[in-house]
Every structure is written in C-alpha cells, then in structure tokens.
Design an enzyme around this catalytic site. Structure first.
Site, short mmCIF file in Angstrom:
data_model
loop_
_atom_site.label_atom_id
_atom_site.label_comp_id
_atom_site.label_asym_id
_atom_site.label_seq_id
_atom_site.Cartn_x
_atom_site.Cartn_y
_atom_site.Cartn_z
N ARG A 82 0.82 -1.20 0.00
CA ARG A 82 0.00 0.00 0.00
C ARG A 82 0.86 1.27 0.00
NH1 ARG A 82 -3.25 0.05 5.12
NH2 ARG A 82 -4.49 -1.58 4.16
N TYR A 83 2.06 1.16 0.54
CA TYR A 83 2.95 2.32 0.65
C TYR A 83 4.11 2.15 -0.31
CZ TYR A 83 0.66 2.93 5.17
OH TYR A 83 -0.26 3.09 6.17
N ARG A 86 7.43 -0.22 0.99
CA ARG A 86 7.26 -1.23 2.03
C ARG A 86 5.98 -2.04 1.85
NH1 ARG A 86 6.23 3.71 3.82
NH2 ARG A 86 5.16 4.14 5.78
N CYS A 95 -3.45 -17.55 15.05
CA CYS A 95 -2.88 -16.88 16.22
C CYS A 95 -3.11 -17.76 17.44
CB CYS A 95 -3.56 -15.53 16.43
SG CYS A 95 -3.27 -14.42 15.05
N CYS A 99 -7.39 -11.89 19.71
CA CYS A 99 -7.57 -10.58 20.35
C CYS A 99 -8.92 -10.06 19.89
CB CYS A 99 -6.49 -9.60 19.90
SG CYS A 99 -4.83 -10.28 19.98
N CYS A 102 -9.05 -7.44 17.18
CA CYS A 102 -8.29 -7.71 15.94
C CYS A 102 -8.98 -7.14 14.71
CB CYS A 102 -8.12 -9.21 15.78
SG CYS A 102 -7.24 -9.64 14.26
N ARG A 104 -8.36 -8.08 11.74
CA ARG A 104 -8.53 -9.15 10.74
C ARG A 104 -9.43 -10.26 11.27
NH1 ARG A 104 -2.63 -8.77 9.55
NH2 ARG A 104 -2.51 -7.01 8.11
N ASP A 262 -9.07 0.37 15.06
CA ASP A 262 -9.62 0.50 13.71
C ASP A 262 -11.14 0.50 13.73
OD1 ASP A 262 -7.16 0.58 12.35
OD2 ASP A 262 -6.95 -1.58 12.61
N ASP A 299 -5.10 4.30 11.03
CA ASP A 299 -5.17 3.69 9.71
C ASP A 299 -6.49 4.13 9.07
OD1 ASP A 299 -4.19 2.21 7.65
OD2 ASP A 299 -4.03 0.33 8.77
N LYS A 306 -1.78 5.05 6.83
CA LYS A 306 -1.77 5.56 8.20
C LYS A 306 -1.48 7.05 8.23
CE LYS A 306 0.10 1.36 10.30
NZ LYS A 306 0.37 0.71 9.01
C1 LIG Z 1 1.35 -0.13 8.83
C2 LIG Z 1 1.68 -0.68 7.54
C3 LIG Z 1 3.00 -0.66 7.05
C4 LIG Z 1 4.15 -0.11 7.83
O1 LIG Z 1 3.99 1.21 8.18
P1 LIG Z 1 5.13 1.97 9.01
O2 LIG Z 1 4.53 3.30 9.23
O3 LIG Z 1 6.35 2.01 8.14
O4 LIG Z 1 5.36 1.20 10.26
C5 LIG Z 1 3.21 -1.16 5.80
N1 LIG Z 1 2.21 -1.67 5.05
C6 LIG Z 1 0.94 -1.70 5.50
C7 LIG Z 1 -0.11 -2.26 4.61
C8 LIG Z 1 0.63 -1.22 6.75
O5 LIG Z 1 -0.63 -1.28 7.19
S1 SF4 Z 2 -4.45 -8.72 16.64
FE1 SF4 Z 2 -5.30 -10.33 15.32
S2 SF4 Z 2 -3.60 -10.98 14.03
FE2 SF4 Z 2 -2.73 -9.86 15.78
S3 SF4 Z 2 -2.28 -11.46 17.30
FE3 SF4 Z 2 -4.30 -10.66 17.77
S4 SF4 Z 2 -5.70 -12.05 16.70
FE4 SF4 Z 2 -3.69 -12.35 15.82
#
Ligand SMILES: *Cc1c(COP(=O)(O)O)cnc(C)c1O
Ligand code: SF4
Length: 338
Positions: A82-83, A86, A95, A99, A102, A104, A262, A299, A306
């Site tokens: 997305r960025y 990275r 997991c 959590c 979470c 996801r 989120d 985010d 972010k």
């Molecule tokens: C958070 C995130 C990153 C890393 O972001 P940093 O600000 O560099 O820590 C990279 N890719 C995705 C999709 C993210 O959500």
């Molecule tokens: S936040 Fe979601 S992906 Fe991260 S450790 Fe917890 S359950 Fe697993």
C-alpha cells in the site's frame, strides 16, 4: 507449553452470556492457558479479560469488515503493498489467542493456512521487481510457524537486494512466551538486524516468564518495538499508558505506535474518541521520557494508509468527523458511523 483453549466453552472458567455466545459463533473464542492466567477478575473490568472474552457488542455494529481494502491491495500472494517501498507479507493466518480487537477477525474462521515455498518465492520476486525496501512479516502470528520454516522465509527475503529492513510482527511473547522457542530465535538472530514488533497493551501483561523472554531476545540482538492498540476500557487512561510505555522502555522495548483502534466491524466498541486519544498523548508528554512516547497511528479507511499524530497535533473537526491529511496530501474525514 500452555494448552490452547478453543471453542469448547465448557472448559472456560467463566460463563458466556447469550449475546457473548452469539459473538463467539461469528468470531470464535480462542486463547492460551497462560494468557487466561493473567486475568485477575473474570469480568469486563479486567484489561486482559476484555482482550480475550467474546462480547455481545461485537455483533452490534455495521462498519465494514475490510475498510482497508486489504483484499484489493493484495498484489502478489499474501502480500499487501500500500505504501511506497514497504509491504506486508502474511505468512500464516493462525494466532495463539484471538484478540477481540483484531482488525482481521473477519478471517478467523478461515481454514488454517501457511504460505507455501512457492508463495514466499513469488513475494520475494515481487519485492525485487517493485524495489521494496522494508518487509513486514505478519499473519496471523509468524512465531507459530516451525522455526526452521520461518527462518527459511526470512532467508528468502534477505536474498532480495532491494530489501534493507525486515520486521516480524508477533503477539506470541505476550500471550504464550513459553511457546517462543529459543532454537528458533537462535536461527533468526543470524539473519539480523531483525525488528520484532510486539503487541503489549497493558502492564498486567507482564510476567516473569515474559520478562525472561524479552531479556533473552534483547541480549540475542533483536530490535524490540511495540505496537499497542488504544482500547476503551483496557488502556485509555494516562496512568495505564504511563506504566505501559515506561515498563516497555525499561524492558528494552521501544513504544513505536499507539494505534487508534480500527473502525472495523466487530471492534468499534473499543474505539476511543480521537480528541481523547490526542489528549492522552498530550497529557503524557513532558511527564514521561521522550523515548517512551509513541506516535498515535490512525489507519484510514479506504486503504489510504496511516496518519501519524504527535502530542501537539491540533485536530480539526467537522460535525462528528475529524479532518485528517493522508501522506499523499489528500484531506479525508474520519470518525465513527452514527
Ligand atoms: C502499517 C503498515 C505498514 C508499515 O507502516 P510503518 O509506518 O512504516 O510502520 C506497511 N504496510 C501496510 C499495509 C501497513 O498497514
Ligand atoms: S491482533 Fe489479530 S492478528 Fe494480531 S495477534 Fe491478535 S488475533 Fe492475531
């Protein structure tokens, strides 16, 4: 090793309400004996209990289950890009403890899966082609993989000339430190520098076993960072955050991000009003070591990435929404749906 406690609810030392059982039917309950052992009060006043116990409020909100468009941003298998420079590689999807906050959680009911060697190779090729410099190995929890396999994944990414930084995101040290095997760490340390992105949310998550592991990881040369999530009822007070951030720093872990929870379906009851989030940082600033203060990371929905806010940030509000500027310079309005 701490036994896993899953959907056999009869094993639970507490009773689930009807609403909580309905939530668990959609977002399965799962935790470890160790993490459950950190609970002090088996009710919603307990910061650990809140992070592991199904809650009827999870099925009461109508936000999108994937506001970050992760599905759409998946360019190579299991890779979210997305960025610029990275990307995130989802090594597995399991997991040790679910959590409740979470982002996801929509994927908890998928069959367990682990990246194949072919998928790792393809992701590495993609990183090379797009000149990715920083890869985040995430999941699920990559520390649940067999150590030799995680080591192989890291080795594949190390071979990519453009990749300068490798991070691994894991919550296993928090929810089951005994399960983090020293022989895995011994392999991984040779691939350093490796940034381990941990996920402590509350000082009640410290334990002698966990502290021993942190100490070992630090002495083995891993660079330890923490990404907390700001959670209503869990850690949304100055005092708790002070002890959390100082406790991390004291253990050699740098508080990197404090994530605004989120706005994802099933977690919005944990969401803290953004003015309060910034106030928390502002009230800590000056009273706490500068090293201990993380950025507030939000985010943005729509996969816009972010936004990082510092303690001096002045929020602009329009109605119930906050005006925020993405790193690409676009103004967006952010807030909870009414
Ligand atoms: C958070 C995130 C990153 C890393 O972001 P940093 O600000 O560099 O820590 C990279 N890719 C995705 C999709 C993210 O959500
Ligand atoms: S936040 Fe979601 S992906 Fe991260 S450790 Fe917890 S359950 Fe697993």
């Amino acid at each position: 090793m701490s036994r896993l406690i899953t959907d056999d609810h009869s094993l639970l030392p507490f009773k689930l309400s009807g609403a909580a059982r309905s939530a668990a039917a959609i977002y399965p309950f799962k935790t470890t004996e160790y993490y459950l052992g950190l609970v002090r009060h088996l009710n919603m006043s307990d910061p650990v209990f809140l992070q592991l116990a199904p809650d009827g409020r999870e099925i009461e909100d109508n936000h999108s289950p994937d506001p970050f468009c992760e599905e759409e941003k998946t360019k190579a298998p299991r890779l979210i890009h997305r960025y610029p420079q990275r990307a995130v590689f989802l090594a597995n999807n399991s997991c040790a403890s679910h959590c409740r906050h979470c982002m996801r959680k929509r994927r908890w009911t998928e069959a367990p899966s682990v990246a194949s060697v072919e998928e790792v190779k393809e992701a590495a090729r993609y990183c090379q082609e797009k000149q990715i410099e920083d890869i985040i190995i995430s999941g699920g929890d990559p520390f649940l993989l067999p150590g030799a396999y995680l080591d192989e994944i890291v080795a594949r990414f190390r071979e990519v000339p453009s990749l300068k930084i490798i991070r691994i995101g894991t919550r296993l040290p928090v929810v089951d430190p005994e399960r983090v095997k020293r022989n895995m760490l011994n392999k991984l340390r040779k691939r350093g520098p490796l940034y381990l992105m941990l996920h402590y949310n509350h000082p009640q998550e410290w334990s002698p076993l966990g502290d021993e592991l942190l100490d070992d990881m630090r002495r083995m040369g891993f660079l330890l960072m923490n990404q907390s999530v700001l959670l209503k009822g869990v850690n949304d007070s100055e005092e708790t955050l002070y002890h959390l951030f100082m406790g991390l720093l004291q253990r050699g872990v740098k508080p990197y991000y404090l994530h605004q929870c989120d706005l994802v379906r099933g977690v919005t009851h944990f969401w803290v009003e953004l003015t309060r989030s910034v106030d928390l940082l502002r009230n800590l600033q000056g009273h706490i070591s500068g090293l201990a203060l993380p950025y507030l990371a939000i985010d943005l929905p729509g996969g816009l990435g972010k936004v990082l806010l510092g303690p001096s940030h002045r929020l602009q509000k329009s109605g119930s929404r906050y005006k925020l500027r993405t790193f690409r310079g676009k103004d967006v309005f952010y807030g909870k749906e009414e």
